[in-house]
Design a protein around this motif. Structure first.
Motif, PDB file in Angstrom:
ATOM      1  N   VAL A  43       0.566   1.113 -14.890  1.00 52.11           N
ATOM      2  CA  VAL A  43       2.012   0.857 -14.193  1.00 52.11           C
ATOM      3  C   VAL A  43       2.678   2.137 -14.163  1.00 52.11           C
ATOM      4  O   VAL A  43       3.468   1.398 -12.616  1.00 52.11           O
ATOM      5  CB  VAL A  43       3.048  -0.266 -15.722  1.00 52.11           C
ATOM      6  CG1 VAL A  43       4.123   0.009 -14.919  1.00 52.11           C
ATOM      7  CG2 VAL A  43       2.446  -1.037 -16.175  1.00 52.11           C
ATOM      8  N   TYR A  44       2.461   2.786 -14.479  1.00 56.07           N
ATOM      9  CA  TYR A  44       2.863   4.257 -13.954  1.00 56.07           C
ATOM     10  C   TYR A  44       2.720   4.488 -13.087  1.00 56.07           C
ATOM     11  O   TYR A  44       3.313   5.419 -12.166  1.00 56.07           O
ATOM     12  CB  TYR A  44       3.270   5.324 -15.265  1.00 56.07           C
ATOM     13  CG  TYR A  44       3.214   4.947 -15.857  1.00 56.07           C
ATOM     14  CD1 TYR A  44       4.615   4.420 -16.080  1.00 56.07           C
ATOM     15  CD2 TYR A  44       3.441   6.323 -17.384  1.00 56.07           C
ATOM     16  CE1 TYR A  44       5.140   4.594 -17.262  1.00 56.07           C
ATOM     17  CE2 TYR A  44       4.486   6.220 -18.469  1.00 56.07           C
ATOM     18  CZ  TYR A  44       5.572   4.960 -18.416  1.00 56.07           C
ATOM     19  OH  TYR A  44       6.708   5.232 -19.668  1.00 56.07           O
ATOM     20  N   MET A  45       1.410   3.917 -12.262  1.00 52.67           N
ATOM     21  CA  MET A  45       0.774   4.328 -10.818  1.00 52.67           C
ATOM     22  C   MET A  45       1.319   3.905 -10.164  1.00 52.67           C
ATOM     23  O   MET A  45       1.577   4.802  -8.795  1.00 52.67           O
ATOM     24  CB  MET A  45      -1.101   4.045 -10.708  1.00 52.67           C
ATOM     25  CG  MET A  45      -1.566   4.507  -9.312  1.00 52.67           C
ATOM     26  SD  MET A  45      -3.181   4.841 -10.124  1.00 52.67           S
ATOM     27  CE  MET A  45      -3.817   3.109 -10.677  1.00 52.67           C
ATOM     28  N   LEU A  46       2.096   3.111 -10.023  1.00 54.88           N
ATOM     29  CA  LEU A  46       2.888   1.613  -8.953  1.00 54.88           C
ATOM     30  C   LEU A  46       4.415   2.447  -8.955  1.00 54.88           C
ATOM     31  O   LEU A  46       4.500   2.571  -7.932  1.00 54.88           O
ATOM     32  CB  LEU A  46       3.245   0.304  -9.389  1.00 54.88           C
ATOM     33  CG  LEU A  46       2.170  -0.390  -9.852  1.00 54.88           C
ATOM     34  CD1 LEU A  46       2.512  -1.542 -10.078  1.00 54.88           C
ATOM     35  CD2 LEU A  46       0.899  -0.729  -8.253  1.00 54.88           C
ATOM     36  N   SER A  47       4.375   3.915 -10.319  1.00 58.98           N
ATOM     37  CA  SER A  47       5.805   4.246  -9.849  1.00 58.98           C
ATOM     38  C   SER A  47       6.068   4.767  -8.679  1.00 58.98           C
ATOM     39  O   SER A  47       7.476   4.808  -8.253  1.00 58.98           O
ATOM     40  CB  SER A  47       6.723   4.759 -10.964  1.00 58.98           C
ATOM     41  OG  SER A  47       5.745   6.357 -10.872  1.00 58.98           O
ATOM     42  N   ILE A  48       4.997   5.351  -8.517  1.00 63.36           N
ATOM     43  CA  ILE A  48       5.656   6.570  -7.059  1.00 63.36           C
ATOM     44  C   ILE A  48       5.290   5.422  -5.569  1.00 63.36           C
ATOM     45  O   ILE A  48       6.593   5.592  -4.804  1.00 63.36           O
ATOM     46  CB  ILE A  48       3.942   6.849  -6.685  1.00 63.36           C
ATOM     47  CG1 ILE A  48       2.962   6.604  -6.180  1.00 63.36           C
ATOM     48  CG2 ILE A  48       4.064   8.215  -7.714  1.00 63.36           C
ATOM     49  CD1 ILE A  48       1.907   7.403  -5.423  1.00 63.36           C
ATOM     50  N   PHE A  49       5.135   4.324  -5.962  1.00 62.95           N
ATOM     51  CA  PHE A  49       5.807   3.329  -4.291  1.00 62.95           C
ATOM     52  C   PHE A  49       7.149   2.872  -4.777  1.00 62.95           C
ATOM     53  O   PHE A  49       7.940   2.720  -3.614  1.00 62.95           O
ATOM     54  CB  PHE A  49       4.695   2.060  -4.463  1.00 62.95           C
ATOM     55  CG  PHE A  49       2.994   2.436  -4.661  1.00 62.95           C
ATOM     56  CD1 PHE A  49       3.397   3.161  -2.922  1.00 62.95           C
ATOM     57  CD2 PHE A  49       2.264   2.427  -4.852  1.00 62.95           C
ATOM     58  CE1 PHE A  49       1.735   3.309  -3.427  1.00 62.95           C
ATOM     59  CE2 PHE A  49       1.044   2.578  -4.999  1.00 62.95           C
ATOM     60  CZ  PHE A  49       0.617   3.109  -3.926  1.00 62.95           C
ATOM     61  N   ASP A  50       7.411   2.604  -5.756  1.00 63.87           N
ATOM     62  CA  ASP A  50       9.106   2.580  -5.576  1.00 63.87           C
ATOM     63  C   ASP A  50      10.139   3.606  -5.826  1.00 63.87           C
ATOM     64  O   ASP A  50      11.296   4.025  -5.453  1.00 63.87           O
ATOM     65  CB  ASP A  50       9.515   1.911  -7.451  1.00 63.87           C
ATOM     66  CG  ASP A  50       8.988   0.310  -7.811  1.00 63.87           C
ATOM     67  OD1 ASP A  50       9.186  -0.615  -6.586  1.00 63.87           O
ATOM     68  OD2 ASP A  50       8.674  -0.091  -8.302  1.00 63.87           O
ATOM     69  N   ILE A  51       9.342   4.759  -5.958  1.00 65.51           N
ATOM     70  CA  ILE A  51      10.068   6.188  -6.232  1.00 65.51           C
ATOM     71  C   ILE A  51       9.788   6.356  -4.455  1.00 65.51           C
ATOM     72  O   ILE A  51      11.438   7.099  -3.834  1.00 65.51           O
ATOM     73  CB  ILE A  51       9.310   7.285  -7.155  1.00 65.51           C
ATOM     74  CG1 ILE A  51       9.918   6.596  -8.262  1.00 65.51           C
ATOM     75  CG2 ILE A  51      10.610   8.613  -6.900  1.00 65.51           C
ATOM     76  CD1 ILE A  51       8.920   7.395  -9.343  1.00 65.51           C
ATOM     77  N   TYR A  52       8.554   6.490  -3.842  1.00 66.54           N
ATOM     78  CA  TYR A  52       8.857   7.245  -2.491  1.00 66.54           C
ATOM     79  C   TYR A  52       8.373   6.505  -1.509  1.00 66.54           C
ATOM     80  O   TYR A  52       8.693   6.392   0.055  1.00 66.54           O
ATOM     81  CB  TYR A  52       7.297   8.183  -2.626  1.00 66.54           C
ATOM     82  CG  TYR A  52       7.994   9.390  -3.690  1.00 66.54           C
ATOM     83  CD1 TYR A  52       8.735  10.727  -3.525  1.00 66.54           C
ATOM     84  CD2 TYR A  52       7.278   9.882  -4.879  1.00 66.54           C
ATOM     85  CE1 TYR A  52       9.236  11.944  -3.855  1.00 66.54           C
ATOM     86  CE2 TYR A  52       7.536  10.643  -5.454  1.00 66.54           C
ATOM     87  CZ  TYR A  52       8.457  11.741  -5.469  1.00 66.54           C
ATOM     88  OH  TYR A  52       8.116  12.442  -5.969  1.00 66.54           O
ATOM     89  N   PHE A  53       7.852   4.919  -1.897  1.00 65.88           N
ATOM     90  CA  PHE A  53       7.358   4.700  -0.705  1.00 65.88           C
ATOM     91  C   PHE A  53       7.181   2.556  -1.016  1.00 65.88           C
ATOM     92  O   PHE A  53       7.148   1.901  -1.140  1.00 65.88           O
ATOM     93  CB  PHE A  53       5.310   4.103   0.029  1.00 65.88           C
ATOM     94  CG  PHE A  53       5.292   6.037  -0.618  1.00 65.88           C
ATOM     95  CD1 PHE A  53       5.312   6.951   0.419  1.00 65.88           C
ATOM     96  CD2 PHE A  53       4.985   7.042  -1.797  1.00 65.88           C
ATOM     97  CE1 PHE A  53       5.511   7.925   1.069  1.00 65.88           C
ATOM     98  CE2 PHE A  53       3.979   8.018  -1.253  1.00 65.88           C
ATOM     99  CZ  PHE A  53       4.635   8.675   0.183  1.00 65.88           C
TER     100      PHE A  53
END
Length: 985
Positions: A43-53
């Motif tokens: 779940v947290y690995m997907l967070s960078i796509f919500d934050i940055y991409f």
């Protein structure tokens, strides 16, 4: 002896869960934490796509129809997949240019430049940016070669009709669900890397030629071809396939450039003879380039620099270079190339104006040429250097491009405002409507220069606004995810302290375990209330389910931590009562651990650090053993040589050069290492020093000739490396017999270690020889030598730990009663973890990472050398080829984990406890990489920052899977019980 808990099976004899409540509770808790860790990291690995991409695609955007007459009725798009700019423009060894027709176009008919692609430089995102005008978010690449898994607009969608021929991996993405399209692809079997793939390009042209010929007898088809807003797309895959198979400097690849040029000439002649109206525009470009080793994916100029040639209706004629029309304005392209980069002299084009573009700029260029609305999701800027329009039409074209990007911004702003309780608008565009009115006024009074400048400024602000809404939730998500990672690490520390150390018994010796968990109801109630309030706020803002997941994970973890407040309080009191030297030892261990982990973080960008690491470790460990072991031994020298041998590989280039002779020689070296280990295993019987490693008293192998068979398979694999490679190189094909033998050797060799003796050295030697044939068959150069060098270092690690164990036996008489209390025995004859045992997971982390970077940069997409699989398969099959590449990369990891498991059994520490420490140390690195993720700067840096974070986030999952896989080989390993066994205690 027992098994390995959550990481393996347990011995059920005499250890039933019903008769061992603590063991049952620990097993259940291990499973829960592992499951929680897998879900949390996913779940947290997907967070960078919500934050940055976050995906740039939003729906409900109105297209903008241009307010001028189109200069062309139809557009021909030729995309040479995998064609490098330099190989296209530069002359060959005889001074002749490889693309004479397109070169004459550049000099006499049209415009030229370099199209700058943005990583990941792969076929799908490259074609999306050319045809749809936007850069797909990185998550779209993970969706594979599906036919348009993300609904986006494109030039093809806006056309009246699209005709397309080419690869089955590209054409269906854009035409598969397009009703107004005519398309055809060749079978996947045509994409055979063992052949010259230029015939694929000829196939696309032949299909187009047949279509035109057929139209002379089909009035309906003739009418369709004569209408305006027609787009024709020919996908030419030959350069990509030949680049992968033969490298971009090979004669086959360079000849393919001539083939592509010949096809462009034939298409031009065919179209002009057919339509005879001079109303056709032509665009020739490539989706990405190709590195020297035949790969692509990263941000290296060889991958991002692609040729662009435009000519025909609506395109400007060549213009000589001059200082007035070519100035350095500081603009940087998406691949960080500066504007006005000097043209290489060998291209012979210095006298002609060069107009470079970002790859996404091609979509608005094509739309403008045929009078179509720009794709609604396009972020490309119309390159005026290519368009041959009068001044008034230029302004209208740029204004249409600006309005299309502005409409995206307004739609995103509208969606965010409707879902936000406290909306923060993008202030620079607060008065956009008045700016549009001002532009219209300037056009009405024919002040085109001012209107053009104002339109371009508004377009730049609209692009900034799009970026603003892409990262709108940045601060909130960063805070939640950071607190979640910290909470997870604290939770792991508490679990290890409670389950695998003697601290609970020392701290709560007079209390019952039940008393430690009472009065926690208020903590859980507060956690539920907080989670409920946050869920309501997120629901009111119409946040995605992932936002709820991030929040739930973080709140849950901190609730679990605060529920252990009694243990935390007792732990604090215990530390306050300890001597200062004990606290200093803890702090020193933490400092050393953080130093090593930060060293590993930096090694992701600087592989040479490992060279210094193993040079220093080799000397230090050797001198320590030399002065500690009170007997003559060659072990210190062996450790020194092994470490120094491994240190060489991180000085070698990440791009592995082909060297079949070295791979074959590596087979001989692997056999010699196996023979040495076998000799050691057979000639140390009765020696108390080697007793734990050799363990001759235990079960012998049921297959006495097993070692000889494994050595024979290693030798046979070396022979097959030579046969398969030489025949494929000479005959340009992989024989079915060779393919069958290679698959058989790989399959059989990996099963044989299961039948070896259960002594530590015997089983590890068998595992080493068992994976060697597969690794050799997947090797192309020095990585085959790395396999043997890594095995030597792993053996040195085992010998070092065995020496420490031997020393502890020798010195046991001086061990105090207090220290013996700290060696409480856990389940399965394992002793409790001690502070000094932190070295085991730390050494594992170093060796695991050297397996990542010993033969290249695993974190770079371009490090996957596709030619490694050519001894097993040559017909293009992305999933099977990827599986083979990944398995090859995992083999060194499996050796490291097998050695790690053997050491935990050797020194009697719980493997599950060490595994959780590995995950803890991995997450220290993960949170560091989380803050290093970038969405600005060069895309090579951005891509690497994503891959670094992704690798560390995924480590908890694939390390667990590799532990489970290697447990099949290591679960039977037996060592002689030490004096600290349960009976002795």
């Amino acid at each position: 002896m027992g098994g390995d808990g959550i990481l393996g099976v347990r011995d059920v004899e005499g250890r039933k869960a019903a008769s061992n409540p603590r063991g049952w509770w620990l097993k259940r808790r291990e499973r829960w934490i592992v499951g929680l860790g897998v879900v949390l990291h996913a779940v947290y690995m997907l967070s960078i796509f919500d934050i940055y991409f976050k995906s740039p695609i939003v729906h409900g955007i109105e297209p903008v129809t241009p307010r001028f007459n189109a200069p062309a009725k139809r557009l021909i798009l030729l995309v040479a997949d995998g064609l490098r700019a330099d190989k296209f423009f530069e002359p060959d060894s005889e001074g002749n240019y490889r693309a004479p027709f397109l070169r004459s176009v550049i000099k006499e008919q049209g415009r030229w430049g370099v199209s700058h692609a943005r990583p990941p430089t792969e076929s799908r995102p490259g074609h999306v940016s050319i045809i749809a005008g936007f850069y797909e978010d990185p998550s779209a690449v993970t969706k594979g070669w599906k036919a348009n898994p993300v609904e986006f607009d494109s030039v093809f969608n806006r056309s009246r009709h699209t005709i397309s021929f080419g690869s089955p991996d590209i054409v269906p993405i854009f035409c598969g669900a397009l009703p107004h399209s005519t398309w055809k692809t060749y079978p996947h079997e045509f994409e055979d890397f063992a052949t010259d793939a230029s015939f694929l390009d000829e196939w696309s042209f032949d299909q187009f030629q047949s279509l035109l010929n057929k139209s002379n007898e089909d009035p309906k088809l003739k009418q369709l071809l004569l209408q305006d807003n027609l787009v024709i797309f020919l996908h030419l895959l030959g350069c990509d396939s030949n680049g992968h198979a033969h490298r971009p400097y090979s004669s086959i690849y360079l000849n393919n450039v001539k083939v592509v040029d010949h096809i462009a000439k034939n298409v031009y002649t065919l179209v002009e003879d057919y339509f005879k109206d001079n109303r056709t525009s032509y665009i020739f470009t490539a989706d990405h380039g190709m590195s020297d080793k035949g790969s692509h994916g990263d941000g290296h100029p060889s991958n991002t620099d692609t040729p662009l040639v435009a000519w025909g209706a609506g395109v400007k004629y060549p213009r000589p270079m001059s200082s007035s029309n070519h100035s350095d304005d500081g603009f940087r392209f998406v691949d960080e190339h500066l504007h006005d980069m000097p043209t290489p002299k060998e291209w012979g084009l210095n006298g002609l104006e060069r107009v470079d573009v970002n790859q996404a700029d091609i979509a608005p260029l094509m739309s403008t040429l045929v009078g179509l609305p720009c794709p609604v999701h396009s972020v490309g800027n119309l390159p005026l250097g290519y368009i041959n329009l009068v001044e008034a039409e230029e302004v209208e074209a740029v204004l249409a491009n600006t309005k299309q990007i502005l409409n995206q911004f307004l739609r995103k702003s509208q969606l965010k405002q409707s879902n936000s309780l406290h909306f923060k608008p993008f202030k620079p565009l607060a008065q956009y409507s008045s700016v549009l009115d001002q532009i219209e006024d300037l056009i009405s009074v024919r002040d085109y220069e001012a209107a053009l400048k104002l339109s371009q400024n508004l377009r730049s602000l609209a692009l900034e606004g799009l970026h603003y809404f892409q990262t709108y939730d940045w601060l909130m998500l960063m805070t939640v995810v950071t607190l979640g990672y910290i909470g997870w690490m604290v939770y792991l520390v508490l679990h290890v302290l409670q389950s695998y150390t003697s601290l609970p018994e020392n701290i709560f010796r007079k209390q019952q375990p039940v008393q430690l968990r009472n009065n926690t109801g208020k903590v859980y109630l507060c956690g539920c209330l907080m989670m409920g309030v946050l869920f309501i706020l997120l629901f009111l803002e119409h946040s995605s389910l992932l936002y709820h997941a991030y929040t739930a994970m973080t709140v849950y973890l901190w609730t679990q931590i605060f529920s252990e407040y009694r243990f935390l309080k007792a732990l604090w009191q215990d530390l306050r009562g300890r001597k200062f030297s004990y606290v200093t030892k803890i702090l020193a261990t933490c400092a050393v651990s953080i130093f090593i982990l930060e060293f590993l973080v930096n090694s992701f960008t600087e592989r040479k650090l490992y060279t210094w690491c193993f040079l220093i470790v080799g000397v230090v460990a050797s001198f320590y053993l030399f002065f500690s072991i009170l007997r003559r031994s060659g072990i210190p020298i062996f450790v020194w040589v092994a470490c120094w041998s491994l240190s060489v590989f991180t000085l070698m280039p990440a791009e592995i050069p082909d060297n079949t002779a070295l791979v074959i020689a590596s087979g001989a070296m692997i056999i010699m290492v196996g023979v040495a280990a076998r000799w050691l295993d057979l000639h140390t019987e009765g020696d108390s020093y080697w007793l734990c490693i050799t363990n001759h008293g235990k079960k012998k192998t049921s297959f006495p000739m097993l070692f000889h068979l494994q050595a024979l398979l290693v030798g046979l694999s070396s022979v097959m490396v030579w046969l398969s490679t030489s025949h494929r190189t000479q005959k340009q094909e992989l024989l079915a017999m060779h393919q069958l033998i290679n698959w058989s050797i790989a399959g059989v060799s990996m099963i044989l270690p299961l039948f070896s003796a259960t002594g530590l050295l015997s089983r590890l030697t068998s595992i080493f020889l068992g994976f060697a044939p597969t690794f050799l068959l997947l090797s192309i150069g020095y990585e085959a030598v790395f396999y043997g060098a890594l095995a030597l270092v792993l053996m040195a690690w085992i010998l070092f730990e065995n020496a420490l164990l031997y020393l502890s036996k020798v010195n046991k008489s001086s061990t105090s009663i207090r220290s013996m209390k700290d060696r409480v025995i856990l389940e399965r004859d394992d002793r409790c973890l001690q502070l000094s045992d932190a070295r085991i997971p730390l050494v594992f982390m170093v060796l695991f990472n050297i397996a990542f970077f010993g033969t290249g940069n695993f974190a770079s997409i371009a490090s996957f050398e596709i030619s490694s699989v050519y001894r097993f398969i040559t017909v293009f099959s992305p999933f099977l080829m990827t599986a083979l590449l990944i398995f090859k990369l995992f083999i060194p990891f499996m050796l490291v984990i097998c050695a790690f498991s053997a050491i935990t059994k050797l020194i009697r520490v719980p493997r599950s406890g060490c595994y959780f420490l590995v995950i803890l140390f991995s997450d220290v690195m993960t949170i560091h990489f989380f803050f290093l993720v970038r969405n600005t700067g060069s895309w090579m840096e951005i891509g690497n920052s994503i891959s670094h974070f992704g690798i560390m986030s995924a480590q908890v999952v694939f390390v667990l899977l590799l532990f489970a896989l290697t447990n099949i080989y290591t679960k039977d390993i037996q060592v002689v019980p030490t004096h600290s066994s349960r009976k002795a205690m």
